[in-house]
Design a protein around this motif. Structure first.
Motif, PDB file in Angstrom:
ATOM      1  N   LEU A   1     -35.380  33.341  36.454  1.00 38.66           N
ATOM      2  CA  LEU A   1     -34.967  31.943  36.573  1.00 38.66           C
ATOM      3  C   LEU A   1     -33.485  31.864  36.921  1.00 38.66           C
ATOM      4  O   LEU A   1     -32.706  32.801  36.659  1.00 38.66           O
ATOM      5  CB  LEU A   1     -35.220  31.201  35.247  1.00 38.66           C
ATOM      6  N   SER A   2     -33.150  30.687  37.398  1.00 34.50           N
ATOM      7  CA  SER A   2     -31.747  30.473  37.753  1.00 34.50           C
ATOM      8  C   SER A   2     -30.947  30.136  36.488  1.00 34.50           C
ATOM      9  O   SER A   2     -31.494  29.707  35.461  1.00 34.50           O
ATOM     10  CB  SER A   2     -31.626  29.315  38.760  1.00 34.50           C
ATOM     11  N   GLY A   3     -29.674  30.288  36.564  1.00 38.21           N
ATOM     12  CA  GLY A   3     -28.799  29.973  35.426  1.00 38.21           C
ATOM     13  C   GLY A   3     -28.844  28.491  35.071  1.00 38.21           C
ATOM     14  O   GLY A   3     -28.625  28.089  33.914  1.00 38.21           O
ATOM     15  N   ARG A   4     -29.107  27.645  36.112  1.00 38.56           N
ATOM     16  CA  ARG A   4     -29.139  26.209  35.850  1.00 38.56           C
ATOM     17  C   ARG A   4     -30.279  25.840  34.921  1.00 38.56           C
ATOM     18  O   ARG A   4     -30.107  25.002  34.028  1.00 38.56           O
ATOM     19  CB  ARG A   4     -29.265  25.471  37.191  1.00 38.56           C
ATOM     20  N   ASP A   5     -31.418  26.427  35.079  1.00 43.21           N
ATOM     21  CA  ASP A   5     -32.556  26.129  34.210  1.00 43.21           C
ATOM     22  C   ASP A   5     -32.271  26.555  32.758  1.00 43.21           C
ATOM     23  O   ASP A   5     -32.639  25.857  31.805  1.00 43.21           O
ATOM     24  CB  ASP A   5     -33.801  26.857  34.740  1.00 43.21           C
ATOM     25  N   LEU A   6     -31.608  27.702  32.630  1.00 40.46           N
ATOM     26  CA  LEU A   6     -31.275  28.163  31.261  1.00 40.46           C
ATOM     27  C   LEU A   6     -30.290  27.212  30.586  1.00 40.46           C
ATOM     28  O   LEU A   6     -30.427  26.894  29.409  1.00 40.46           O
ATOM     29  CB  LEU A   6     -30.696  29.579  31.346  1.00 40.46           C
ATOM     30  N   GLU A   7     -29.328  26.747  31.307  1.00 36.32           N
ATOM     31  CA  GLU A   7     -28.347  25.809  30.702  1.00 36.32           C
ATOM     32  C   GLU A   7     -29.007  24.503  30.325  1.00 36.32           C
ATOM     33  O   GLU A   7     -28.688  23.902  29.275  1.00 36.32           O
ATOM     34  CB  GLU A   7     -27.219  25.568  31.703  1.00 36.32           C
ATOM     35  N   ALA A   8     -29.944  24.016  31.152  1.00 38.95           N
ATOM     36  CA  ALA A   8     -30.631  22.757  30.833  1.00 38.95           C
ATOM     37  C   ALA A   8     -31.467  22.913  29.567  1.00 38.95           C
ATOM     38  O   ALA A   8     -31.491  22.026  28.686  1.00 38.95           O
ATOM     39  CB  ALA A   8     -31.506  22.323  32.010  1.00 38.95           C
ATOM     40  N   ALA A   9     -32.148  24.041  29.436  1.00 35.32           N
ATOM     41  CA  ALA A   9     -32.957  24.265  28.229  1.00 35.32           C
ATOM     42  C   ALA A   9     -32.073  24.349  26.982  1.00 35.32           C
ATOM     43  O   ALA A   9     -32.416  23.841  25.908  1.00 35.32           O
ATOM     44  CB  ALA A   9     -33.791  25.548  28.410  1.00 35.32           C
ATOM     45  N   GLN A  10     -30.883  25.006  27.127  1.00 39.59           N
ATOM     46  CA  GLN A  10     -29.980  25.115  25.968  1.00 39.59           C
ATOM     47  C   GLN A  10     -29.451  23.748  25.557  1.00 39.59           C
ATOM     48  O   GLN A  10     -29.328  23.442  24.360  1.00 39.59           O
ATOM     49  CB  GLN A  10     -28.813  26.032  26.346  1.00 39.59           C
ATOM     50  N   ALA A  11     -29.171  22.864  26.545  1.00 39.02           N
ATOM     51  CA  ALA A  11     -28.685  21.519  26.214  1.00 39.02           C
ATOM     52  C   ALA A  11     -29.754  20.714  25.499  1.00 39.02           C
ATOM     53  O   ALA A  11     -29.486  19.969  24.527  1.00 39.02           O
ATOM     54  CB  ALA A  11     -28.244  20.818  27.492  1.00 39.02           C
TER      55      ALA A  11
END
Length: 554
Positions: free
Chosen positions: A169-179
């Motif tokens: 996955l892209s880093g953007r998806d990981l950041e959205a899930a963490q938020a």
């Protein structure tokens, strides 16, 4: 000498001159004075007979008649008298309404207190409703807390999965899930805080409920107090009885701020009364419970009421340095003659002797005026009697009925010199005359003192001598003077007992019923006789002691 007198009279008759008559009369008077001037005839003495009788000693006191139970009916509240249901002498029953105060103020207080109770009860209901609301809110918040917890767990699980697939996955998806996970955690913490807040509000609601309930209790207590004040405006009799006094009228204001004002005084039963007697401390030792007592009241002169001492109180009353003790005398008042507040003149018999030999107290106080020849004759006679008694004692004791020898007889004392004797009629004579309170004066031929003029005569009993005790007892030996059958006087020693101030009991001695005792001596025929010491060392009284004529200088 008789022959010379006859010659002298014959010479005077021959001359028959006035001078001769005068000389003859003077000679006759001088001869009479010479022959009889130094002798006292029986008519010079005032006598009384030794008799048998009753000697009773009484204690006199004063007191107040009162009912056995007397209740003062008062008012516990202040107000204006609106109605009276009893008057003086009214018969009342227990619980009967005797007065009413104006109830308007008290009724208003009751209404106000009742409204306060209703208000407090409404506050309780509001507090209970608030508690129910807080319970519902708590349940809703707890449900929301559970939703946020699930969301938080799901968001955290999603973040962990993205971290495992970060190479795909892209880093953007990981950041959205963490938020999203962080937001879920914040919502959970907010829901938990709301639960704590609702729980705190619930506790506050419970405290308000308790406070509202306390206000209800307080309002009810105030209502009860107001109701009692309203009830106390109606005054009822606490006992059965009769109204002795009424102290208020209709329209009068009574104030009960410091003490309850007395409206009525009610006596329980006037057929049973009490007399509260004041007994002097000198007489209280002779009083005991159960003694019968009699008294009179001024309302019924000549009538005597009787009762019994039921209580002798220990509490002393002191008035003007006089100490008295209260004795309670129970009296039946079936005739309803006695009324509360009457003054009673009380007589309490404390000792009594029946059928005993009695002599007047004046006989115990009497001391004759004797010439030197008479003193010498009496001294010889008493010495002879002393020797006879001494011989009897040595032979085996004194015979029954024979008086004991006095100290003067035993020691053979001679009378004190005339200069050492106290003159007659001095105040010191009272020590010999006794406490009967009856110092006689100016007697002239009375028998036992019934018509004698006395000073300080009292109906109260007292010892007839200074040595008697408070109960009227005179135990010591005393001397009295007896007029014998030969018209001469001689002393007799007696043992005196009970006395009531007028007569004294003779408990023993050389005296018998019917003997003539001397109680006084007339001044007639004795004015030329100087008081002389008796042959027994006793001081001579003035003109016959306590029972004779007027002392010198009076």
């Amino acid at each position: 000498m008789a022959e010379r007198l006859k010659r002298f009279i014959a010479i005077i008759k021959k001359r028959r001159t006035p001078i001769g008559i005068i000389v003859l009369l003077a000679a006759a008077v001088g001869l009479a004075a010479f022959l009889w001037g130094d002798k006292a005839s029986a008519s010079d003495y005032i006598t009384a007979r030794v008799e048998r009788g009753t000697v009773e000693v009484n204690v006199a006191a004063t007191g107040t008649v009162q009912a056995v139970t007397t209740v003062q009916v008062g008012s516990q509240v202040s107000g204006t008298v609106q109605w009276l249901g009893a008057d003086f002498n009214s018969q009342v029953k227990r619980g009967q309404v005797v007065a009413r105060l104006d109830p308007a103020i008290f009724q208003a207080q009751v209404d106000n207190a009742r409204a306060n109770v209703t208000n407090a009860q409404a506050a309780v209901q509001a507090a209970e409703t608030e508690i129910i609301n807080q319970k519902a809110n708590l349940q809703a918040i707890k449900a929301n807390l559970e939703v946020t917890r699930v969301q938080r767990e799901d968001a955290l699980a999603l973040v962990k999965r993205y971290q495992d697939l970060k190479n795909v996955l892209s880093g953007r998806d990981l950041e959205a899930a963490q938020a999203q996970a962080n937001a879920a955690v914040a919502r959970y913490e907010q829901a938990a805080a709301q639960v704590a807040q609702v729980q705190s509000a619930g506790a506050t609601a419970k405290a308000k409920l308790d406070q509202a309930k306390a206000s209800v209790s307080q309002a009810k207590a105030q209502l009860q107090q107001s109701q009692l004040n309203l009830d106390h405006s109606i005054i009822a009799s606490p006992i059965d009885g009769v109204v002795v006094s009424r102290n208020v009228d209709v329209g009068q204001t009574v104030a009960a701020s410091l003490s309850a004002p007395t409206l009525f005084t009610i006596a329980n039963d006037l057929t049973k009364m009490q007399v509260l007697a004041s007994i002097d401390e000198a007489d209280v030792g002779q009083i005991r419970q159960g003694i019968k007592a009699s008294f009179s009241v001024d309302a019924y002169p000549g009538e005597t009421f009787s009762g019994e001492i039921s209580q002798l109180r220990l509490n002393a009353q002191t008035a003007q340095n006089v100490v008295t003790y209260s004795a309670v005398i129970d009296v039946a008042n079936t005739a309803m003659k006695l009324r509360p507040g009457m003054t009673a003149n009380i007589t309490i018999p404390v000792a009594k002797r029946d059928n005993v030999l009695t002599v007047p107290n004046a006989a115990l106080r009497f001391k004759p005026n004797l010439s030197e020849k008479e003193q010498e004759a009496l001294r010889q006679k008493m010495e002879q009697r002393r020797q006879e008694r001494e011989a009897q004692r040595q032979a085996g004791g004194t015979q029954e009925g024979q008086p004991a020898a006095t100290p003067q007889d035993q020691q053979g004392q001679q009378p004190a010199p005339q200069s050492a004797q106290q003159p007659a009629g001095q105040p010191g004579d009272t020590a010999q005359s006794g406490g009967g309170g009856q110092r006689q004066r100016g007697q002239g031929g009375q028998g036992s003192g019934g018509g004698q003029r006395q000073q300080g005569n009292s109906n109260q009993s007292a010892p007839a001598s200074g040595g008697g005790d408070s109960g009227g007892q005179r135990r010591q030996g005393q001397m009295i003077w007896v007029l014998t059958g030969t018209k001469t006087i001689e002393p007799r020693f007696v043992r005196a007992g009970l006395t009531n101030g007028r007569v004294t009991e003779v408990m023993g001695g050389d005296i018998h019923e019917g003997d003539i005792v001397i109680i006084g001596q007339n001044e007639t025929g004795n004015s030329n006789r100087q008081p002389a010491a008796t042959p027994f060392g006793q001081r001579p009284p003035g003109a016959g002691g306590g029972g004779g004529g007027r002392p010198p200088g009076r």
